[in-house]
Design a protein around this motif. Structure first.
Motif, PDB file in Angstrom:
ATOM      1  N   THR A 438      25.544  17.529  25.772  1.00  0.00           N
ATOM      2  CA  THR A 438      26.184  17.716  24.473  1.00  0.00           C
ATOM      3  C   THR A 438      25.168  17.407  23.371  1.00  0.00           C
ATOM      4  O   THR A 438      24.544  16.337  23.354  1.00  0.00           O
ATOM      5  N   ILE A 439      25.017  18.363  22.456  1.00  0.00           N
ATOM      6  CA  ILE A 439      24.001  18.266  21.403  1.00  0.00           C
ATOM      7  C   ILE A 439      24.696  18.313  20.045  1.00  0.00           C
ATOM      8  O   ILE A 439      25.596  19.139  19.833  1.00  0.00           O
ATOM      9  N   ASP A 440      24.272  17.446  19.154  1.00  0.00           N
ATOM     10  CA  ASP A 440      24.739  17.481  17.769  1.00  0.00           C
ATOM     11  C   ASP A 440      23.793  18.387  16.986  1.00  0.00           C
ATOM     12  O   ASP A 440      22.657  18.009  16.666  1.00  0.00           O
ATOM     13  N   GLU A 443      22.463  17.065  13.525  1.00  0.00           N
ATOM     14  CA  GLU A 443      21.383  16.092  13.650  1.00  0.00           C
ATOM     15  C   GLU A 443      20.076  16.770  14.060  1.00  0.00           C
ATOM     16  O   GLU A 443      18.983  16.413  13.569  1.00  0.00           O
ATOM     17  N   HIS A 473      33.247  15.202  15.146  1.00  0.00           N
ATOM     18  CA  HIS A 473      31.970  15.809  15.492  1.00  0.00           C
ATOM     19  C   HIS A 473      32.166  17.318  15.679  1.00  0.00           C
ATOM     20  O   HIS A 473      32.229  17.811  16.810  1.00  0.00           O
ATOM     21  N   TYR A 475      30.135  19.790  15.094  1.00  0.00           N
ATOM     22  CA  TYR A 475      28.943  20.605  15.336  1.00  0.00           C
ATOM     23  C   TYR A 475      28.281  20.240  16.667  1.00  0.00           C
ATOM     24  O   TYR A 475      27.052  20.206  16.767  1.00  0.00           O
ATOM     25  N   ARG A 476      29.071  19.976  17.652  1.00  0.00           N
ATOM     26  CA  ARG A 476      28.530  19.671  18.975  1.00  0.00           C
ATOM     27  C   ARG A 476      28.525  20.927  19.831  1.00  0.00           C
ATOM     28  O   ARG A 476      29.476  21.699  19.845  1.00  0.00           O
ATOM     29  N   ASP A 481      18.649  20.726  24.233  1.00  0.00           N
ATOM     30  CA  ASP A 481      18.154  20.464  22.877  1.00  0.00           C
ATOM     31  C   ASP A 481      16.731  20.937  22.665  1.00  0.00           C
ATOM     32  O   ASP A 481      16.379  21.427  21.585  1.00  0.00           O
ATOM     33  N   ASP A 601      33.168  21.209  21.868  1.00  0.00           N
ATOM     34  CA  ASP A 601      34.317  20.308  21.930  1.00  0.00           C
ATOM     35  C   ASP A 601      35.549  21.080  22.361  1.00  0.00           C
ATOM     36  O   ASP A 601      35.507  22.278  22.623  1.00  0.00           O
TER      37      ASP A 601
END
Length: 603
Positions: A438-440, A443, A473, A475-476, A481, A601
């Protein structure tokens, strides 16, 4: 002369007749052998294939288990025994009544009670009471009862035995014969042959299955009938029945009925079936069940073969087509479509067809990629070879320095090409092996934007705008990444290289429903290709006036699309216009790249 020729031809034909007939027989025999061989191969390969045998076996196992259960737990046998018991009880009551009616009374002795005589008045007489009748003895006369018993028992093929009140055998229907009756007995063989092992085993198995809780039948030794519980109960005045099994595994039903007259038990009538008569009826019923089973089994086998044909035939054709694809013939092999089938076979055929087409497309892409790589490597190698061959012919230092600069430039270009080609070739395998996390994205974009702006010698400013989507959250993304960061850096480097020094590169992040949208805008000249999608092709470069020739491999945008599609998203390019309504004829403000990624999500 003509007659002689005709005679010779007839003789020749007659002499050659047997040889011709023999040749015909040999030819017919070979033809039949060949036809039988082909039929055998067809029958063994197609009709009795492994799948067909399994389907037939599975269907037959269920049917056989059902038939065995019916034969073993058949209610017909229990109902037949109950009906036989009731029939024997009725028959026994009738016979016992007839025997009691034929019984004689002993009138030679009269018993008088003196006390009762003294109590009588003058003119009174003494009448017999019921107690007096109970004391009377009605003996069963075998000579009078025998004919009656024989006439009543003979049609039913039932064995009848009569016991006196003490349980001693008086009559046995086996030993009753009519007058002038001819008796015939088969003498035993000179040498008695013992039963074979198979017969003994079968008899033991049948006895074990039949016996269960049933007692074993034994003949009463010495004529004492009290060893039979039903005789004991009948002597007490109650009819009774018992089902036994003989040493040969045959059922024997016995019914005992008391012979009564004026409530006095004169004896007991024991009726028993012949060993095997109930088994014969059950056997006939089971033979009927077996005939039904054979018909059902034939229908099951036929339907199983038809079902297997609808499965094994298409699967065999699919396997043959897959084998042809594996052998790698020169032409494309078509997988059978079976578009008219909506079952699993149809789904399998379509899946194999799509997989084969994808495989052929992948092979074509690899071949095209190899051709493009060869072409792209050939240009710098040709330039490098020309510079190396020209270097010894240079007349001054300036010319040699210029040639050395070309050689170094071509070497760097080859190094860049080989690195990008290696990265593109192993990208699919790397994405397939790597574990998604899972990547934000917000960020990730902040870190890349900050690192780009802090890089020295970077005149173009990168600005990031993140829309507020709320809900924790929003923008996951589920992915890798490093590779997603590689896409953003490629787009930023590409936008900065086209933007003027005083321009800006803008990144915006937003979300709509389940899609995360990343937009990269620059202030460059825009996309000059008629089809903006062409810039994602391998080794495609479009820079104005040869700017930066040899500094780009043309694989950056192609690799970026490959990474985004591996994450289940899409990437597109378009021009920004001053007047969006003007379309392609309006003033171009720059290029825009749009990335859409599925949110990671559960929203």
């Amino acid at each position: 002369m003509a007659g002689e020729n005709k005679t010779d031809e007839t003789a020749a034909a007659s002499s050659g007749g047997p040889e011709l007939s023999q040749l015909r027989r040999l030819g017919n025999k070979r033809l039949r052998r060949r036809l039988l061989s082909r039929v055998g191969r067809l029958f063994g390969t197609h009709i009795l294939s492994s799948l067909t045998r399994r389907i037939v076996a599975i269907n037959l196992v269920g049917l056989i288990a059902l038939v065995i259960g019916i034969l073993y737990l058949n209610q017909f046998r229990a109902g037949l025994i109950d009906a036989r018991v009731q029939s024997l009880l009725t028959q026994g009551e009738i016979i016992a009544g007839a025997i009691a009616a034929s019984a004689t009374v002993d009138t030679g002795a009269i018993t008088v009670d003196p006390e009762r005589l003294l109590q009588l008045e003058a003119g009174e007489s003494l009448a017999p009471r019921s107690d007096d009748l109970d004391t009377l003895d009605f003996p069963v006369n075998p000579e009078r009862v025998g004919p009656v018993l024989r006439r009543l028992v003979s049609p039913t093929k039932t064995r009848a035995r009569i016991y006196d009140p003490e349980g001693i055998l008086i009559l046995d229907s086996r030993h009753l014969y009519s007058s002038a009756q001819i008796l015939r007995f088969d003498l035993p063989p000179p040498t008695t042959e013992e039963d074979g092992m198979f017969d003994a085993v079968w008899r033991s198995i049948k006895l074990w299955f039949r016996r269960g809780d049933l007692p074993l039948y034994q003949e009463a030794g010495g004529g004492d009938g009290r060893i039979y519980p039903e005789v004991e109960a009948a002597l007490a005045g109650s009819p009774a029945s018992v089902v036994r099994v003989s040493q040969r595994g045959e059922l024997i039903v016995s019914v005992a009925v008391p012979i009564q007259r004026f409530r006095a038990v004169l004896g007991t009538l024991l009726l028993s079936t012949q060993g095997g008569d109930i088994d014969a009826i059950v056997r006939a019923e089971r033979l009927a069940i077996m005939r039904v089973f054979l018909v059902a089994a034939s229908v099951t086998i036929l339907l199983s073969i038809m079902l297997a044909g609808t499965i094994a035939g298409p699967v065999r054709r699919l396997a043959a087509a897959a084998e042809r694809v594996r052998k790698g013939s020169t032409s494309r092999q078509e997988i059978p479509e079976f578009s008219d089938r909506e079952d699993e076979i149809g789904h399998l055929a379509r899946a194999l067809r799509d997989m084969t087409n994808a495989l052929y497309n992948k092979i074509d892409a690899i071949e095209q990629f190899a051709a493009d790589v060869a072409h792209e490597l050939k240009n710098p190698l040709t330039s490098l070879r020309s510079a190396v061959e020209t270097l010894p012919l240079a007349k001054n230092e300036h010319s040699r320095a210029r040639l050395m600069e070309v050689i170094q430039h071509d070497v760097r270009r080859l190094d860049r090409l080989i690195s990008d080609i290696s990265d593109a070739s192993r990208l699919d395998a790397e994405l397939a092996r790597a574990q998604a996390e899972t990547i934000d994205i917000a960020e990730l974009l902040r870190n890349i934007t900050e690192a780009t702006n802090q890089r020295s010698g970077h005149p173009v400013e990168v600005r990031l705008t993140v829309a507020d989507a709320g809900n924790g959250h929003p923008y996951r993304v589920l992915g890798h990444d490093i590779r997603l960061g590689q896409v953003i850096r490629n787009l930023l480097d590409n936008a900065c290289s086209f933007s003027p020094p005083e321009g800006h590169v803008r990144i915006s992040l937003s979300r709509k429903a389940r899609n995360i949208r990343i937009t990269v805008d620059d202030d460059g000249p825009g996309i000059r290709a008629e089809d903006p999608d062409r810039i994602f092709e391998r080794f495609y470069t479009d820079r104005p006036d040869g700017e930066g020739f040899g500094n780009n491999s043309g694989l950056g945008l192609s690799i970026s699309r490959q990474i985004i599609e591996a994450h289940g998203g899409s990437i597109a390019a378009q021009n920004r216009y001053a007047d969006p309504d003007a379309g392609p004829d309006g003033e171009v403000l720059g290029a825009r790249f749009v990335i859409l990624l599925p949110a990671g999500d559960s929203k």
